[in-house]
Scaffold this motif. Sequence first.
Motif, PDB file in Angstrom:
ATOM      1  N   ILE A  14      32.748  32.973 -26.736  1.00 12.99           N
ATOM      2  CA  ILE A  14      32.833  31.888 -27.720  1.00 12.99           C
ATOM      3  C   ILE A  14      32.303  32.457 -29.024  1.00 12.99           C
ATOM      4  CG2 ILE A  14      32.066  29.569 -28.300  1.00 12.99           C
ATOM      5  CD1 ILE A  14      31.536  29.266 -25.222  1.00 12.99           C
ATOM      6  N   ALA A  15      33.167  32.502 -30.026  1.00 10.84           N
ATOM      7  CA  ALA A  15      32.826  33.254 -31.228  1.00 10.84           C
ATOM      8  C   ALA A  15      31.663  32.635 -32.002  1.00 10.84           C
ATOM      9  CB  ALA A  15      34.051  33.385 -32.123  1.00 10.84           C
ATOM     10  N   SER A  16      31.690  31.303 -32.166  1.00 10.87           N
ATOM     11  CA  SER A  16      30.651  30.677 -32.982  1.00 10.87           C
ATOM     12  C   SER A  16      29.326  30.660 -32.241  1.00 10.87           C
ATOM     13  CB  SER A  16      31.077  29.262 -33.339  1.00 10.87           C
ATOM     14  OG  SER A  16      29.955  28.414 -33.350  1.00 10.87           O
ATOM     15  N   PRO A  17      28.283  31.295 -32.828  1.00  7.76           N
ATOM     16  CA  PRO A  17      26.994  31.346 -32.130  1.00  7.76           C
ATOM     17  C   PRO A  17      26.408  29.961 -31.891  1.00  7.76           C
ATOM     18  CG  PRO A  17      26.902  32.542 -34.224  1.00  7.76           C
ATOM     19  CD  PRO A  17      28.262  31.961 -34.111  1.00  7.76           C
ATOM     20  N   ALA A  18      26.569  29.059 -32.876  1.00  9.45           N
ATOM     21  CA  ALA A  18      25.994  27.719 -32.730  1.00  9.45           C
ATOM     22  C   ALA A  18      26.585  27.032 -31.501  1.00  9.45           C
ATOM     23  CB  ALA A  18      26.261  26.896 -33.980  1.00  9.45           C
ATOM     24  N   LEU A  19      27.913  27.095 -31.397  1.00  7.55           N
ATOM     25  CA  LEU A  19      28.584  26.446 -30.271  1.00  7.55           C
ATOM     26  C   LEU A  19      28.178  27.108 -28.958  1.00  7.55           C
ATOM     27  CD1 LEU A  19      30.667  24.363 -29.407  1.00  7.55           C
ATOM     28  CD2 LEU A  19      32.425  26.128 -29.636  1.00  7.55           C
ATOM     29  N   ARG A  20      28.113  28.452 -28.989  1.00  7.12           N
ATOM     30  CA  ARG A  20      27.803  29.193 -27.772  1.00  7.12           C
ATOM     31  C   ARG A  20      26.426  28.810 -27.245  1.00  7.12           C
ATOM     32  NH1 ARG A  20      26.658  34.972 -28.663  1.00  7.12           N
ATOM     33  NH2 ARG A  20      27.790  34.442 -30.555  1.00  7.12           N
ATOM     34  N   TYR A  21      25.409  28.965 -28.141  1.00 10.99           N
ATOM     35  CA  TYR A  21      24.061  28.665 -27.667  1.00 10.99           C
ATOM     36  C   TYR A  21      23.902  27.180 -27.386  1.00 10.99           C
ATOM     37  CZ  TYR A  21      22.873  33.469 -28.605  1.00 10.99           C
ATOM     38  OH  TYR A  21      22.846  34.831 -28.567  1.00 10.99           O
TER      39      TYR A  21
END
Lengths: 264, 257, 270
Positions: A14-21
């Motif tokens: 998942i590219a976006s770190p915010a979404l991933r974490y």
Amino acid sequence: MSAGKDTWRKPPFIASPALRYGLYAVAAVYFVVTLATLPIDWERVSDGLTRAQRIFSGAFPPSFDRAGLLFDGFMESLKIAILATAGGIAVSVPLAFMAAGNISVKPVYLLGRGIIIVARSFHPVIVAIIFVKAVGFGPFAGALTLLVYSIGFVAKLLAERIEEIDFGQVEAMRAAGAGFIATLAYAVLPQIMPRLVGLGIYQLDSNLRASAVVGIVGAGGIGATLANAFGRYDYDFALAITMVIVGVILVSEAVSGFVRKRIA
Amino acid sequence: MLKISKLTKRYGSGDPVLKELDLTVEGDQLTSVIGSSGAGKSTLLRCINRLVEPTSGSIDLNGTEFTTLNRRSLRIARRRIGMVFQGFNLIDRLTVMENVQSGRLGYISTWAALTRRYPREDIRHAYELMERVGIAHYANKRADELSGGERQRVGVVRALMQRPEILLADEPTASLDPKTSEQIMSLLRDLASELKLPVIINIHNVAEAKEYSDRIVGMRYGRIIFDGLPSRLGKAEMDEIYAGVPAQDRAQAGAAA
Amino acid sequence: MMSTETLHGAQDHWSRFTLRQRLLRYGGLALTLLVVGWALRSIDVIWAWVWDAPSQMADLFGRMMPPDPSNLPSILEAIWQTVNIATLATMIAVVVSLPVAYIAAQNTTPNRAALWVGRFILVSSRSVNTIIWALLFVAIFGPGIVAGIAAIMFRSIGFLGKLLGEAIEEIDRKPVEALEAVGASQFKIVLYAIVPQVMPAFFAVAILRWDINLRESTVLGLVGAGGIGMILQGAIDTFNWPEVSMVLLTILALVVFGEVVSTYLRKKIL
């Protein structure tokens, strides 16, 4: 260019770190909170373990004293499974035509799909309880239950098969001036017949399996025998029944697999 | 230096596939092994790093006897032999970098392998090699997104990441179109001299073998029947290597033995 | 397959199947009819009840209408519980089934004994139905959600382990060979050559089982193992038919929701 570079990270899924974490956090919180709030009463569990021990020691050795009862239960299950499969297929064929997008017209299609979705959504045990209430205890409720169960499976897959047929043959029949029924009989049925036979055999096996379960809520068959044995604390008989169920399921799975392979 | 002596391989109870074979390879030579299908080329290559267990004989790489190693020491010794495969044998769903770094799996810790946190030195080395073969810009692509020639380059880089003492290539160009296959052959030749690395290649295409090798070894039914410079491989030698019916040949071998 | 023996004679009949095929077909049909007839004649049902069934069903349906939403908050809470049972049990079962699949797959099992242990675990888990597992765990843990989770989990291990084991058996061996040649340890080979190949099957199977488990979890309550089934059982026992229909509607919504979510996830991940 990139010579001399000495760091590399695998590109994250998942590219976006915010979404991933964020997702990781949500999953972790869900897991921890639901696990932590599980109402496990350890005293009850240790209590239960001794009870389980009692059940197991009561179950060994399995008792085949009432083999006659066991046999009767099985024959009933078998009859239920056969009738439910036959009835299920009889209902499934027209239903599958209704629910095939390429043959049916929109309102009929939606009705067909709706019936299939409802039939698939309810676990056979729930259906069984309702039928037991409506038509009374016994194999009839069991057969009705498995009929619904069969429809959910057979009609769905059959409808999908009909949607995959080679439509050229249908057009050829129509071009030759054949009526609707003749078209079905000559252009569609031959194409879906092998699948229908395969599904029927598979469903018979499935129904036999399920009939062991719906009996527990009163719908006849070997499941009823099992539930009775359990209720009367005849754990040795219950184990004998369970062992036979497992054995029959393995055999019927092997037979149905073999027959389907031969047909296909 | 790789020194193979009296190598025999027999599958089950049939005729041996390799018959007391001797072969020595050293320096930065590119040696091509030719021969018809079933001559035992592939078995020979796989016996060297014991992907196929030899029946008897000796394999010595720079002083290490391979045939007697136990599982654990064999694993450590295998790091010293790089191998390139006909079907590339990449892990399709991993990135090019992960495939390349899998050549280091014998060296790095399990934790580093699991988390994909490779040593800086290895990453620099990987970029240099990928740059050298022209695939550095694919580092983050999945291996199955690449073309055949590019995939084989990944395979070559993976093998070189081991910092091997010898490179084995099992039909490295057989799955490639003619143009790409020549590119891979010339790449292997150049790498052999650049890295002072002996390379052994199994190959079907004799023209390619003659063009790119320093030495050609011709095999027929488990024996070496030609060994020399490419220029010495003439029609007569070719006929001897490729002619014959297997059954007839086996019968002859049996009568001789 | 036409018969060709009269190729040069005047041909005025045609049949689609050879005699043998036709006999087989009619034989199969006759046998089926016979078996169904036997089952119909010998089954132990009171036929008067059967003829009466449609009106009974209509009657029951009439009593169910309209659904009564007054108890909706506790129904929704039970549904949430049901989702938790299915989700937690699937997650745990996925983790447990991995080593089982590993030892039950022909090409990764360490030895024959492990292979048979693995297969035994899979077969016994799969052959015993969720409800029977639930009966057992209710006896151990007492009524409630914990017994439900254990039951779903035990049943799922066999399903997941079997399908994952098959996925492991179907992998391409070539990358494994390459990593053996590199000198990687067995564990690293699993990590780099097997895990990536099995990953898609792993997610597909886990999602599929989660979807199945949602349905299975709805009935656990009938044997006291938590979830929406408890409320359903209560409503049926008290003949509160409008609430029964409300519960059924909620279950329908849950199952459709599960199908939508799993279809979405499958598209997203694969």
